[in-house]
Design a protein around this motif. Structure first.
Motif, PDB file in Angstrom:
ATOM      1  N   SER A  31      -3.641  -2.519  -2.737  1.00  0.00           N
ATOM      2  CA  SER A  31      -3.048  -3.729  -2.203  1.00  0.00           C
ATOM      3  C   SER A  31      -1.634  -3.944  -2.691  1.00  0.00           C
ATOM      4  CB  SER A  31      -3.906  -4.941  -2.559  1.00  0.00           C
ATOM      5  OG  SER A  31      -4.076  -5.046  -3.950  1.00  0.00           O
ATOM      6  N   LEU A  34       0.815  -2.575   0.053  1.00  0.00           N
ATOM      7  CA  LEU A  34       0.677  -2.965   1.451  1.00  0.00           C
ATOM      8  C   LEU A  34       1.755  -3.938   1.879  1.00  0.00           C
ATOM      9  CD1 LEU A  34      -3.191  -3.263   1.697  1.00  0.00           C
ATOM     10  CD2 LEU A  34      -1.731  -1.520   2.700  1.00  0.00           C
ATOM     11  N   GLU A  35       2.128  -4.834   0.970  1.00  0.00           N
ATOM     12  CA  GLU A  35       3.151  -5.803   1.329  1.00  0.00           C
ATOM     13  C   GLU A  35       4.471  -5.115   1.642  1.00  0.00           C
ATOM     14  OE1 GLU A  35       5.579  -9.570  -0.605  1.00  0.00           O
ATOM     15  OE2 GLU A  35       4.113  -8.459  -1.781  1.00  0.00           O
ATOM     16  N   HIS A  38       3.924  -2.523   4.968  1.00  0.00           N
ATOM     17  CA  HIS A  38       3.537  -3.058   6.272  1.00  0.00           C
ATOM     18  C   HIS A  38       4.204  -4.403   6.483  1.00  0.00           C
ATOM     19  CE1 HIS A  38       0.397  -0.032   6.911  1.00  0.00           C
ATOM     20  NE2 HIS A  38       0.116  -0.175   5.641  1.00  0.00           N
ATOM     21  N   HIS A  40       4.242  -7.575   8.995  1.00  0.00           N
ATOM     22  CA  HIS A  40       3.468  -8.162  10.081  1.00  0.00           C
ATOM     23  C   HIS A  40       4.196  -9.391  10.595  1.00  0.00           C
ATOM     24  CE1 HIS A  40       0.020  -5.618   9.100  1.00  0.00           C
ATOM     25  NE2 HIS A  40       0.207  -5.931   7.839  1.00  0.00           N
ATOM     26  N   VAL A 115      -4.573  -9.187   3.528  1.00  0.00           N
ATOM     27  CA  VAL A 115      -4.425  -8.321   2.364  1.00  0.00           C
ATOM     28  C   VAL A 115      -4.856  -9.113   1.140  1.00  0.00           C
ATOM     29  CG1 VAL A 115      -2.855  -6.914   0.988  1.00  0.00           C
ATOM     30  CG2 VAL A 115      -2.497  -7.125   3.448  1.00  0.00           C
ATOM     31  N   GLU A 125      -6.246  -4.344   2.131  1.00  0.00           N
ATOM     32  CA  GLU A 125      -6.179  -4.761   3.533  1.00  0.00           C
ATOM     33  C   GLU A 125      -7.528  -4.666   4.226  1.00  0.00           C
ATOM     34  OE1 GLU A 125      -2.964  -4.674   7.077  1.00  0.00           O
ATOM     35  OE2 GLU A 125      -3.165  -2.830   5.907  1.00  0.00           O
ATOM     36  N   ASN A 127      -9.218  -5.607   8.159  1.00  0.00           N
ATOM     37  CA  ASN A 127      -8.981  -6.045   9.530  1.00  0.00           C
ATOM     38  C   ASN A 127      -9.966  -7.143   9.917  1.00  0.00           C
ATOM     39  OD1 ASN A 127      -6.916  -4.149   9.889  1.00  0.00           O
ATOM     40  ND2 ASN A 127      -8.346  -2.578  10.582  1.00  0.00           N
TER      41      ASN A 127
END
Length: 210
Positions: A31, A34-35, A38, A40, A115, A125, A127
């Motif tokens: 994690s 991920l920031e 990705h 978003h 996340v 993360e 979904n």
């Protein structure tokens, strides 16, 4: 998936300008990256409360000190207990200090999922299509957000082995695969749960229109 992304997710790294992944916080698992990796549209970031983290930091420091004291005892059992205590709470001390000093969000909500970086056992993360239920529950005088998923093993598969073992051990105590503690957020836990449900319900509505 970007080159090296799978490795980075497993060990907690960031991508340097030259494309090299550098280990900066292996405790946080996938994690952490991920920031950065990705972006978003319309993402919503929730940050930890430093005020709520301070009791954990101080408590961990006290237990580390107690463990070191026991390690100086003459009895073998006391030494063993002290070593275990000192090692375990040294990890929680380091993690709580890192969370206080680090500006990283505890939770990121976006159109396709969220996340989780709320705790040492954060799953990273997930979904929305994996989620089957979101609810608030009490445990040992604390409140948590529980998030059930349809296929827990698929959600846990990308995590480091030590974190998978920890989360699977938790199944004997709680039903949810993802568990978000109140201490991880500056906002009231009910507000965090509401935001999660709103994003999840919006995703289901969008899928219905697709």
């Amino acid at each position: 998936m970007l080159p090296g992304e799978g490795l980075a997710r497993g060990i907690g790294c960031y991508k340097a300008p030259a494309g090299v992944y550098i280990n900066i916080a292996s405790l946080c698992g996938r994690s952490c990256v991920l920031e950065a990796m990705h972006s978003h549209s319309g993402a919503e970031k929730l940050y930890p409360s430093k005020r709520k983290m301070m009791p954990i930091l101080l408590g961990s420091a006290l237990f580390v000190a107690a463990g070191i004291f026991l390690m100086n005892a003459e009895e073998g059992f006391a030494v063993a207990v002290g070593a275990i205590c000192a090692c375990f709470f040294a990890v929680t001390l380091a993690y709580s200090l890192w969370r206080i000093l680090s500006p990283r969000p505890s939770l990121i909500l976006h159109e396709q999922g969220f996340v989780d970086n709320a705790s040492l056992s954060g799953v990273g993360e997930v979904n929305w299509e994996e989620v089957t239920d979101i609810y608030v529950y009490p445990l040992m005088n604390q409140r948590f957000i529980g998030i059930k998923v349809g296929k827990p093993d698929r959600v846990l598969a990308p995590l480091p082995s030590w974190k998978r073992m920890l989360l699977r051990a938790n199944r004997g105590m709680v039903e949810a695969t993802v568990n978000l503690p109140a201490v991880a957020y500056a906002e009231p836990l009910d507000d965090v749960a509401r935001r999660l449900r709103e994003r999840w319900e919006q995703f289901k509505r969008d899928q219905g229109r697709a």
